[in-house]
Design a protein around this motif. Structure first.
Motif, PDB file in Angstrom:
ATOM      1  N   GLU A  19       0.820  -1.215   0.000  1.00  0.00           N
ATOM      2  CA  GLU A  19       0.000   0.000   0.000  1.00  0.00           C
ATOM      3  C   GLU A  19       0.853   1.263   0.000  1.00  0.00           C
ATOM      4  O   GLU A  19       0.623   2.172  -0.814  1.00  0.00           O
ATOM      5  CB  GLU A  19      -0.953  -0.022   1.209  1.00  0.00           C
ATOM      6  N   PRO A  20       1.868   1.388   0.873  1.00  0.00           N
ATOM      7  CA  PRO A  20       2.722   2.582   0.811  1.00  0.00           C
ATOM      8  C   PRO A  20       3.443   2.719  -0.528  1.00  0.00           C
ATOM      9  O   PRO A  20       3.656   3.839  -1.015  1.00  0.00           O
ATOM     10  CB  PRO A  20       3.727   2.341   1.950  1.00  0.00           C
ATOM     11  N   LEU A  21       3.806   1.571  -1.131  1.00  0.00           N
ATOM     12  CA  LEU A  21       4.471   1.607  -2.432  1.00  0.00           C
ATOM     13  C   LEU A  21       3.542   2.186  -3.492  1.00  0.00           C
ATOM     14  O   LEU A  21       3.957   3.003  -4.334  1.00  0.00           O
ATOM     15  CB  LEU A  21       4.917   0.196  -2.801  1.00  0.00           C
ATOM     16  N   GLN A  22       2.290   1.795  -3.454  1.00  0.00           N
ATOM     17  CA  GLN A  22       1.309   2.320  -4.391  1.00  0.00           C
ATOM     18  C   GLN A  22       1.123   3.827  -4.214  1.00  0.00           C
ATOM     19  O   GLN A  22       1.065   4.585  -5.199  1.00  0.00           O
ATOM     20  CB  GLN A  22      -0.038   1.621  -4.172  1.00  0.00           C
ATOM     21  N   GLN A  23       1.056   4.244  -2.972  1.00  0.00           N
ATOM     22  CA  GLN A  23       0.867   5.677  -2.704  1.00  0.00           C
ATOM     23  C   GLN A  23       2.074   6.491  -3.181  1.00  0.00           C
ATOM     24  O   GLN A  23       1.929   7.579  -3.748  1.00  0.00           O
ATOM     25  CB  GLN A  23       0.631   5.892  -1.205  1.00  0.00           C
ATOM     26  N   GLU A  24       3.278   5.940  -2.931  1.00  0.00           N
ATOM     27  CA  GLU A  24       4.485   6.643  -3.376  1.00  0.00           C
ATOM     28  C   GLU A  24       4.535   6.722  -4.903  1.00  0.00           C
ATOM     29  O   GLU A  24       4.960   7.743  -5.477  1.00  0.00           O
ATOM     30  CB  GLU A  24       5.731   5.947  -2.843  1.00  0.00           C
ATOM     31  N   HIS A  25       4.103   5.698  -5.569  1.00  0.00           N
ATOM     32  CA  HIS A  25       4.096   5.710  -7.038  1.00  0.00           C
ATOM     33  C   HIS A  25       3.169   6.788  -7.580  1.00  0.00           C
ATOM     34  O   HIS A  25       3.514   7.505  -8.540  1.00  0.00           O
ATOM     35  CB  HIS A  25       3.673   4.342  -7.562  1.00  0.00           C
ATOM     36  N   VAL A  26       1.998   6.909  -6.984  1.00  0.00           N
ATOM     37  CA  VAL A  26       1.061   7.951  -7.421  1.00  0.00           C
ATOM     38  C   VAL A  26       1.686   9.330  -7.234  1.00  0.00           C
ATOM     39  O   VAL A  26       1.618  10.209  -8.118  1.00  0.00           O
ATOM     40  CB  VAL A  26      -0.266   7.840  -6.632  1.00  0.00           C
ATOM     41  N   ARG A  27       2.342   9.556  -6.091  1.00  0.00           N
ATOM     42  CA  ARG A  27       2.957  10.863  -5.813  1.00  0.00           C
ATOM     43  C   ARG A  27       4.081  11.162  -6.794  1.00  0.00           C
ATOM     44  O   ARG A  27       4.156  12.267  -7.375  1.00  0.00           O
ATOM     45  CB  ARG A  27       3.493  10.865  -4.380  1.00  0.00           C
ATOM     46  N   LEU A  28       4.958  10.189  -7.005  1.00  0.00           N
ATOM     47  CA  LEU A  28       6.097  10.431  -7.888  1.00  0.00           C
ATOM     48  C   LEU A  28       5.680  10.595  -9.347  1.00  0.00           C
ATOM     49  O   LEU A  28       6.256  11.410 -10.087  1.00  0.00           O
ATOM     50  CB  LEU A  28       7.097   9.279  -7.765  1.00  0.00           C
ATOM     51  N   SER A  29       4.694   9.836  -9.772  1.00  0.00           N
ATOM     52  CA  SER A  29       4.281   9.908 -11.179  1.00  0.00           C
ATOM     53  C   SER A  29       3.556  11.211 -11.497  1.00  0.00           C
ATOM     54  O   SER A  29       3.391  11.556 -12.667  1.00  0.00           O
ATOM     55  CB  SER A  29       3.402   8.714 -11.531  1.00  0.00           C
ATOM     56  N   HIS A  30       3.124  11.932 -10.497  1.00  0.00           N
ATOM     57  CA  HIS A  30       2.469  13.231 -10.702  1.00  0.00           C
ATOM     58  C   HIS A  30       3.325  14.363 -10.142  1.00  0.00           C
ATOM     59  O   HIS A  30       2.820  15.421  -9.734  1.00  0.00           O
ATOM     60  CB  HIS A  30       1.089  13.249 -10.040  1.00  0.00           C
ATOM     61  N   GLY A  31       4.657  14.156 -10.133  1.00  0.00           N
ATOM     62  CA  GLY A  31       5.562  15.136  -9.538  1.00  0.00           C
ATOM     63  C   GLY A  31       5.490  16.506 -10.188  1.00  0.00           C
ATOM     64  O   GLY A  31       5.449  17.535  -9.502  1.00  0.00           O
ATOM     65  N   ALA A  32       5.504  16.561 -11.537  1.00  0.00           N
ATOM     66  CA  ALA A  32       5.484  17.857 -12.237  1.00  0.00           C
ATOM     67  C   ALA A  32       4.215  18.624 -11.906  1.00  0.00           C
ATOM     68  O   ALA A  32       4.254  19.847 -11.663  1.00  0.00           O
ATOM     69  CB  ALA A  32       5.592  17.623 -13.751  1.00  0.00           C
ATOM     70  N   SER A  33       3.079  17.922 -11.887  1.00  0.00           N
ATOM     71  CA  SER A  33       1.812  18.584 -11.578  1.00  0.00           C
ATOM     72  C   SER A  33       1.803  19.102 -10.143  1.00  0.00           C
ATOM     73  O   SER A  33       1.282  20.192  -9.858  1.00  0.00           O
ATOM     74  CB  SER A  33       0.646  17.605 -11.768  1.00  0.00           C
ATOM     75  N   ILE A  34       2.410  18.332  -9.221  1.00  0.00           N
ATOM     76  CA  ILE A  34       2.443  18.750  -7.822  1.00  0.00           C
ATOM     77  C   ILE A  34       3.270  20.021  -7.666  1.00  0.00           C
ATOM     78  O   ILE A  34       2.863  20.976  -6.980  1.00  0.00           O
ATOM     79  CB  ILE A  34       3.004  17.616  -6.939  1.00  0.00           C
ATOM     80  N   LEU A  35       4.459  20.083  -8.326  1.00  0.00           N
ATOM     81  CA  LEU A  35       5.314  21.264  -8.210  1.00  0.00           C
ATOM     82  C   LEU A  35       4.644  22.489  -8.824  1.00  0.00           C
ATOM     83  O   LEU A  35       4.643  23.582  -8.233  1.00  0.00           O
ATOM     84  CB  LEU A  35       6.654  20.999  -8.893  1.00  0.00           C
ATOM     85  N   ALA A  36       4.091  22.318 -10.029  1.00  0.00           N
ATOM     86  CA  ALA A  36       3.448  23.452 -10.698  1.00  0.00           C
ATOM     87  C   ALA A  36       2.251  23.939  -9.903  1.00  0.00           C
ATOM     88  O   ALA A  36       2.045  25.152  -9.727  1.00  0.00           O
ATOM     89  CB  ALA A  36       3.021  23.048 -12.118  1.00  0.00           C
ATOM     90  N   GLY A  37       1.462  23.012  -9.402  1.00  0.00           N
ATOM     91  CA  GLY A  37       0.290  23.414  -8.632  1.00  0.00           C
ATOM     92  C   GLY A  37       0.656  24.100  -7.334  1.00  0.00           C
ATOM     93  O   GLY A  37      -0.006  25.056  -6.906  1.00  0.00           O
ATOM     94  N   GLY A  38       1.744  23.621  -6.688  1.00  0.00           N
ATOM     95  CA  GLY A  38       2.175  24.262  -5.439  1.00  0.00           C
ATOM     96  C   GLY A  38       2.612  25.688  -5.673  1.00  0.00           C
ATOM     97  O   GLY A  38       2.295  26.594  -4.883  1.00  0.00           O
ATOM     98  N   GLU A  39       3.383  25.915  -6.742  1.00  0.00           N
ATOM     99  CA  GLU A  39       3.824  27.280  -7.073  1.00  0.00           C
ATOM    100  C   GLU A  39       2.627  28.176  -7.386  1.00  0.00           C
ATOM    101  O   GLU A  39       2.581  29.355  -6.988  1.00  0.00           O
ATOM    102  CB  GLU A  39       4.794  27.251  -8.258  1.00  0.00           C
ATOM    103  N   GLU A  40       1.683  27.643  -8.085  1.00  0.00           N
ATOM    104  CA  GLU A  40       0.487  28.433  -8.427  1.00  0.00           C
ATOM    105  C   GLU A  40      -0.272  28.833  -7.159  1.00  0.00           C
ATOM    106  O   GLU A  40      -0.746  29.972  -7.038  1.00  0.00           O
ATOM    107  CB  GLU A  40      -0.408  27.611  -9.345  1.00  0.00           C
ATOM    108  N   CYS A  41      -0.384  27.903  -6.220  1.00  0.00           N
ATOM    109  CA  CYS A  41      -1.085  28.216  -4.965  1.00  0.00           C
ATOM    110  C   CYS A  41      -0.361  29.315  -4.198  1.00  0.00           C
ATOM    111  O   CYS A  41      -0.992  30.212  -3.619  1.00  0.00           O
ATOM    112  CB  CYS A  41      -1.186  26.949  -4.099  1.00  0.00           C
ATOM    113  N   ARG A  42       0.988  29.267  -4.172  1.00  0.00           N
ATOM    114  CA  ARG A  42       1.737  30.316  -3.469  1.00  0.00           C
ATOM    115  C   ARG A  42       1.569  31.664  -4.161  1.00  0.00           C
ATOM    116  O   ARG A  42       1.522  32.719  -3.500  1.00  0.00           O
ATOM    117  CB  ARG A  42       3.232  29.956  -3.428  1.00  0.00           C
ATOM    118  N   GLU A  43       1.500  31.637  -5.486  1.00  0.00           N
ATOM    119  CA  GLU A  43       1.266  32.879  -6.228  1.00  0.00           C
ATOM    120  C   GLU A  43      -0.054  33.497  -5.816  1.00  0.00           C
ATOM    121  O   GLU A  43      -0.154  34.713  -5.584  1.00  0.00           O
ATOM    122  CB  GLU A  43       1.281  32.577  -7.730  1.00  0.00           C
TER     123      GLU A  43
END
Length: 552
Positions: free
Chosen positions: A209-233
């Motif tokens: 289960e943790p492996l699955q969760q980590e895979h989802v997070r890593l595979s959406h890394g670019a979206s997470i970074l871009a979205g985080g920057e947008e939220c700070r903006e």
């Protein structure tokens, strides 16, 4: 010792409470009055299985309470401590409630208990002998149990049985291994390959289960970074950032609150919102600075998921169950390796057989020593019971090793002088069997430590002078134990130190049973009834008086 027995709405008893003393108590009454109800009730509160029709007609439930004094029962007190059951003033209260629909509840000293616990406690408190117990003595198993109980060999007999079972388990393993050696060798080879492959994979419990969760997070890394920057903006970096706008509103509200205090509530809410937004912005800043979204780690996770999926498909299980599968394969491989080593199996079996032989030899020696003593003592009691010249013996017949030992126990009896003893089951008539059974119970009871003994019409088939001797035997036994006897013989009833009479009456169309403790005059009447039937004459009354006087 049984002190009190209370019964409510049980069969034909509406309400009843009896106090018992030490010594020999007799219970008498006309046929059908319900003499055995007391024994039935006591059996239930000691864990006997309930049957239908126990509750009194029209009642929701039957209730039975029994109070025992247990200050001298060290083993029972140890059992109670082990089961975390408290005891006050060395008294034990057992309670059984049986509902009309068949449900049942048990209590020990007011706390809920199981029927099995009642049954285990009952073994420390009461021995109940019924007339049916005569016939059980005809069985070899019962005869063996009587001898072992007399000799105090039950713990050793239990060890022998356990040793036999352990030996047989190893014996069956060896035989099974010899019959299936080829198939086991193939299975062992397959298991070794399987364990080697799974061990290399090294699956871990709760890894999937943790492996699955980590895979989802890593595979959406670019979206997470871009979205985080947008939220700070939107929160703090942009020209129209929410925090800047709310800071302006805060300043304006502070000015207005100086003119109207009722605006202070709105200002407090806004201050709280600004604090939460600031915390959110700081959290996002820290997250973006330390975000571990390494593409190489993503590749590692994807490879691990692929390996686990492949192994799960190969072994037809779920990826999350691979660790359990590895443990099961290792355990089975260990079993087969031990089985494959036939020499070690033979050694283990031989060791278990040797342990059994040693214990069985001790048991045989104990039985041999006790058999002669038991035979002599029961023979002596038979002389008192008008079986003059009769002889009782215990024969030990060799048998193949078994859980019960290496011998069968057989009771032999000769009804009179000059006759060779023969098996009890073949020579004893009904009356003789009753007397011999009673002699056995009297002799073996002296060796036991159960404080209360109850005899339910064990004097069936006995009469005349023999009945008086039976009463004397039971009275003597009452000097050592608390003895309660249900009897139809006046000679036995006259020997009691306490006399209870069972009677029945019809009230409002219902038949009810009652039990009364009798004083001396009432005892005369009851013994006279037993002597002469329904009509009590002055002659039977005089006879009863003399009988009671002679027994005390």
């Amino acid at each position: 010792m049984l002190q009190t027995l209370s019964i409510r709405d049980f069969v034909i008893v509406d309400q009843l409470s009896l106090d018992f003393g030490s010594g020999f108590t007799v219970l008498t009454g006309e046929t059908g009055a319900g003499k055995s109800i007391l024994i039935d009730a006591l059996s239930l509160v000691l864990g006997a299985r309930g049957e239908g029709g126990i509750t009194r007609a029209g009642c929701e439930k039957a209730e039975i309470n029994a109070v025992f004094e247990i200050s001298a029962l060290a083993e029972l007190q140890a059992w109670l401590d082990e089961n975390e059951i408290g005891v006050d003033d060395a008294q034990l209260l057992l309670r059984r409630v049986i509902y009309a629909d068949g449900r049942s509840r048990a209590f020990i000293n007011g706390s809920p208990a199981t029927i099995q616990q009642l049954r285990e406690i009952g073994e420390f408190l009461v021995d109940i002998y019924s007339q049916h117990a005569h016939h059980s003595l005809l069985k070899s198993a019962s005869q063996r149990q009587v001898l072992d109980a007399y000799a105090g060999l039950q713990p050793l007999a239990a060890q022998v049985a356990a040793a036999y079972q352990a030996w047989q388990v190893l014996y069956r393993q060896r035989m099974d291994a010899e019959r299936n050696a080829e198939a086991y060798a193939v299975e062992l080879a397959e298991l070794r390959d399987q364990v080697r492959e799974l061990a290399a994979l090294a699956p871990v419990d709760e890894e999937w289960e943790p492996l699955q969760q980590e895979h989802v997070r890593l595979s959406h890394g670019a979206s997470i970074l871009a979205g985080g920057e947008e939220c700070r903006e939107l929160l703090s970096e942009g020209e129209l950032a929410a925090i800047r706008q709310l800071n302006r509103a805060q300043s304006r509200l502070q000015e207005l609150a100086e003119y109207d205090n009722s605006l202070q509530e709105a200002l407090d809410i806004l201050n709280t919102a600004l604090i939460q937004l600031d915390e959110t912005d700081r959290f996002l800043n820290r997250y973006l600075q330390h975000a571990d979204l390494d593409p190489e780690r993503l590749q590692e996770v994807e490879n691990r998921i692929h390996e686990l999926h492949a192994a799960a498909r190969k072994y037809r299980t779920r990826p999350e169950a691979l660790a359990v599968l590895l443990e099961a394969c290792q355990a089975r491989m260990g079993e087969l390796e031990r089985t494959h080593d036939n020499h070690q199996l033979q050694l283990d079996e031989a060791k278990a057989r040797s342990q059994y032989d040693g214990l069985a030899e001790q048991l045989s020696l104990g039985r041999q020593q006790a058999a002669q003593s038991l035979g002599e003592k029961i023979t002596a009691e038979m002389q008192r019971l008008s079986l003059s010249g009769g002889r009782f013996a215990v024969d030990l017949l060799a048998q193949e090793p078994a859980a019960t030992g290496t011998e069968q126990v057989e009771f032999l009896v000769a009804g009179h002088a000059g006759v060779a003893p023969r098996p009890l089951s073949k020579v004893a008539s009904g009356g003789e069997l009753s007397r011999i059974s009673l002699a056995i119970r009297v002799v073996t009871a002296r060796q036991g430590d159960v404080p209360t003994m109850i005899f339910d019409e064990v004097d069936v088939g006995i009469g005349g002078g023999v009945a008086e001797v039976v009463g004397q035997l039971l009275k003597t036994l009452g000097n050592q134990r608390q003895v309660l006897v249900i009897t139809h013989l006046p000679q036995v009833a006259a020997q009691g130190s306490q006399h209870l009479r069972v009677s029945k009456q019809v009230l409002d169309g219902q038949t009810l049973s009652r039990i009364d403790a009798l004083d001396q005059n009432q005892r005369v009447d009851e013994v006279a009834r037993m002597l002469g039937g329904v009509e009590i004459t002055e002659t039977t009354r005089q006879h009863a008086t003399e009988m009671l006087a002679a027994s005390h």
